[in-house]
Scaffold this active site. Structure first.
Site, PDB file in Angstrom:
ATOM      1  N   LYS A 130      -2.826  18.088 -39.602  1.00  0.00           N
ATOM      2  CA  LYS A 130      -1.681  18.261 -40.305  1.00  0.00           C
ATOM      3  C   LYS A 130      -0.366  18.481 -39.460  1.00  0.00           C
ATOM      4  CE  LYS A 130      -2.334  17.548 -43.632  1.00  0.00           C
ATOM      5  NZ  LYS A 130      -2.841  16.164 -44.251  1.00  0.00           N
ATOM      6  N   HIS A 134      -8.832  15.412 -32.820  1.00  0.00           N
ATOM      7  CA  HIS A 134      -8.446  16.920 -33.278  1.00  0.00           C
ATOM      8  C   HIS A 134      -9.182  17.762 -32.275  1.00  0.00           C
ATOM      9  CE1 HIS A 134      -6.223  15.534 -36.499  1.00  0.00           C
ATOM     10  NE2 HIS A 134      -7.231  15.221 -37.412  1.00  0.00           N
ATOM     11  N   SER A 177       0.583  22.740 -45.361  1.00  0.00           N
ATOM     12  CA  SER A 177       0.153  21.471 -45.330  1.00  0.00           C
ATOM     13  C   SER A 177      -1.256  21.240 -45.676  1.00  0.00           C
ATOM     14  CB  SER A 177       0.561  20.464 -44.306  1.00  0.00           C
ATOM     15  OG  SER A 177       0.233  19.225 -44.408  1.00  0.00           O
ATOM     16  N   LYS A 235       5.149  15.612 -48.401  1.00  0.00           N
ATOM     17  CA  LYS A 235       6.478  16.040 -48.518  1.00  0.00           C
ATOM     18  C   LYS A 235       7.161  15.633 -47.378  1.00  0.00           C
ATOM     19  CE  LYS A 235       8.565  20.100 -50.692  1.00  0.00           C
ATOM     20  NZ  LYS A 235       8.607  21.505 -51.080  1.00  0.00           N
TER      21      LYS A 235
HETATM   22  P1  A3P Z   1       3.181  17.863 -45.421  1.00  0.00           P
HETATM   23  O1  A3P Z   1       1.714  18.023 -45.912  1.00  0.00           O
HETATM   24  O2  A3P Z   1       3.788  18.863 -44.979  1.00  0.00           O
HETATM   25  O3  A3P Z   1       3.913  16.762 -46.075  1.00  0.00           O
HETATM   26  P2  A3P Z   1      -1.484  14.345 -40.253  1.00  0.00           P
HETATM   27  O4  A3P Z   1      -0.917  12.997 -40.089  1.00  0.00           O
HETATM   28  O5  A3P Z   1      -1.426  15.092 -38.937  1.00  0.00           O
HETATM   29  O6  A3P Z   1      -2.543  14.767 -41.157  1.00  0.00           O
HETATM   30  O7  A3P Z   1       0.026  15.502 -40.534  1.00  0.00           O
HETATM   31  C1  A3P Z   1       0.417  15.471 -42.267  1.00  0.00           C
HETATM   32  C2  A3P Z   1       1.512  15.818 -42.626  1.00  0.00           C
HETATM   33  O8  A3P Z   1       2.795  14.761 -41.717  1.00  0.00           O
HETATM   34  C3  A3P Z   1       1.986  15.881 -43.880  1.00  0.00           C
HETATM   35  O9  A3P Z   1       2.958  16.748 -44.021  1.00  0.00           O
HETATM   36  C4  A3P Z   1       2.830  14.335 -43.990  1.00  0.00           C
HETATM   37  O10 A3P Z   1       3.759  14.615 -44.935  1.00  0.00           O
HETATM   38  C5  A3P Z   1       3.494  14.462 -42.756  1.00  0.00           C
HETATM   39  N1  A3P Z   1       4.077  13.085 -42.337  1.00  0.00           N
HETATM   40  C6  A3P Z   1       3.497  11.997 -42.314  1.00  0.00           C
HETATM   41  N2  A3P Z   1       4.084  10.866 -41.873  1.00  0.00           N
HETATM   42  C7  A3P Z   1       5.426  11.378 -41.863  1.00  0.00           C
HETATM   43  C8  A3P Z   1       6.591  10.652 -41.369  1.00  0.00           C
HETATM   44  N3  A3P Z   1       6.766   9.511 -41.273  1.00  0.00           N
HETATM   45  N4  A3P Z   1       7.692  11.550 -41.459  1.00  0.00           N
HETATM   46  C9  A3P Z   1       7.714  12.973 -41.610  1.00  0.00           C
HETATM   47  N5  A3P Z   1       6.578  13.541 -41.972  1.00  0.00           N
HETATM   48  C10 A3P Z   1       5.330  12.733 -41.865  1.00  0.00           C
END
Ligand code: A3P
Length: 280
Positions: A42, A89, A119, A241
Site C-alpha cells: 500500500k 514486499h 489504505s 483514493k
Molecule cells: P489508497 O488506498 O490510499 O488510495 P500499492 O500499489 O502499493 O498496493 O499501493 C496502493 C495505494 O497507492 C492506494 O492508496 C492507491 O490508490 C495508490 N495509488 C495507486 N496508483 C496511484 C497513482 N497513480 N497516483 C497516486 N496514488 C496511487
C-alpha cells in the site's frame, strides 16, 4: 480465517505465497540487469511499476512479486528471457542473497505509515484473500503490533533504511511523487541510466496518473495471477483514493498519540544505528 494466512520467519504471508516457495527463494537466479521494486504493501507499488514500465517503453517484463505463488515460480522467473522488473514486499533480511551479491538496481518506495495503515485497512475489508477485520480500531492495533501481512511497517522500513546509502538502492517517497512527479520521474531515469526528454517525461506522468491507471484497470479483464502485489486478487481494489493525508479522516487524537509513541520508539533505533556507523 487462519487458512488465509501462514507465518514464515515470524512474518505473516497470505497462502498465495507458499511456504515451499519462501523456503526456496535463494534458488532464484539474479541478473545484473534485474530491477527490484521494493515496498511495504500500500505504499504505491503499482504506481512505481507503471512509471518504470513506461520509462522502458514497455520493453521489459514486469513480473509478479518474487514471493508470490508456489514453487513453480522459481523456474518461471529463471526462464524469463527478457529484462525483469521484479516487485517484492520482502524485508531486507529475506531478500534472496543472489540479488544482494549482484547489486541489482533497487527502488524502495516509502509512504507515510499512517496513510499506509488506512489504505491497508480498506484493502483488508475488501479483499477476500485477507482475514475479516471488525473495525478501524481493531485494525490499527494489529498494524502497530505488526500482526498484519508482511509484518511490521516499522521493521520493514528499518531493515531497508540501513541500506539507504547503498549505491544500487534509490529511496523514493510517495508524497514527493504526488507533489512533483516529473522531478521524481527524472530522478528515476537518471538512476536507471536512461535518457528521457521533457516531453517523454510529461507523457509518462500522464500515463501513470491515478485517473488514467484507475480507468485502465476498470477496462481490463481481471487476471489474479498478473499482480505486482502479493496480496492482490483483484487489481480493481488498488485504486481507491490515491491521496496524501487521508489518515486525518480516521485517526482519533488518542490513536494519533499511540502511533507517535510507537514511531518514536522504533525510530530511535535509526539514531543508534547512525551513531554506530559514524563511530566506525
Ligand atoms: P489508497 O488506498 O490510499 O488510495 P500499492 O500499489 O502499493 O498496493 O499501493 C496502493 C495505494 O497507492 C492506494 O492508496 C492507491 O490508490 C495508490 N495509488 C495507486 N496508483 C496511484 C497513482 N497513480 N497516483 C497516486 N496514488 C496511487
Amino acid at each position: 480465517q487462519t487458512a488465509l494466512i501462514h507465518r514464515f520467519n515470524g512474518i505473516s504471508f497470505t497462502v498465495r505465497s507458499s511456504p515451499d516457495l519462501l523456503k526456496s527463494l535463494d534458488t532464484v537466479d539474479a541478473r545484473e540487469d534485474d530491477i527490484l521494486l521494493v515496498s511495504y504493501p500500500k505504499s504505491g507499488t503499482h504506481w512505481l511499476a507503471e512509471i518504470i514500465r513506461h520509462i522502458y517503453n514497455c520493453k521489459v517484463t514486469l513480473t509478479s512479486p518474487i514471493e508470490f505463488g508456489d514453487i513453480s515460480r522459481v523456474k518461471e522467473l529463471n526462464n524469463l528471457s527478457s529484462k525483469r522488473i521484479i516487485p517484492t514486499h520482502l524485508d531486507y533480511n529475506m531478500l534472496p542473497s543472489n540479488f544482494k551479491v549482484k547489486q541489482c538496481k533497487t527502488f524502495y518506495i516509502i509512504r507515510n505509515p499512517k496513510d499506509v495503515a488506512v489504505s491497508m485497512y480498506h484493502y483488508y475489508k475488501d479483499n477476500p484473500n485477507l482475514p475479516t477485520i471488525d473495525s478501524w480500531t481493531v485494525f490499527l492495533e494489529l498494524f502497530l503490533k505488526g500482526d498484519v501481512v508482511c509484518g511490521s511497517w516499522f521493521d520493514h522500513f528499518l531493515s531497508w533504511e540501513e541500506h539507504k546509502n547503498d549505491r544500487n538502492i534509490l529511496f523514493l517517497f510517495y508524497e514527493d511523487m504526488k507533489k512533483d512527479l516529473p522531478k521524481v520521474v527524472k530522478k528515476m531515469s537518471i538512476f536507471l541510466e536512461i535518457n528521457i526528454s521533457d516531453s517523454e517525461t510529461e507523457e509518462i506522468c500522464e500515463k501513470s496518473s491515478f485517473t488514467e491507471m484507475k480507468s485502465n484497470v476498470e477496462k481490463e479483464n481481471s487476471d489474479s495471477n498478473h499482480t505486482v502485489c502479493a496480496l492482490t486478487s483483484n487489481r480493481k481494489l488498488i485504486f481507491r483514493k490515491g491521496a496524501v493525508g487521508d489518515w486525518k479522516n480516521y485517526f482519533t487524537p488518542k490513536q494519533n498519540k499511540m502511533f507517535a509513541e510507537m514511531f518514536n520508539k522504533k525510530m530511535e533505533l535509526i539514531l543508534v544505528l547512525t551513531h554506530i556507523q559514524n563511530c566506525k
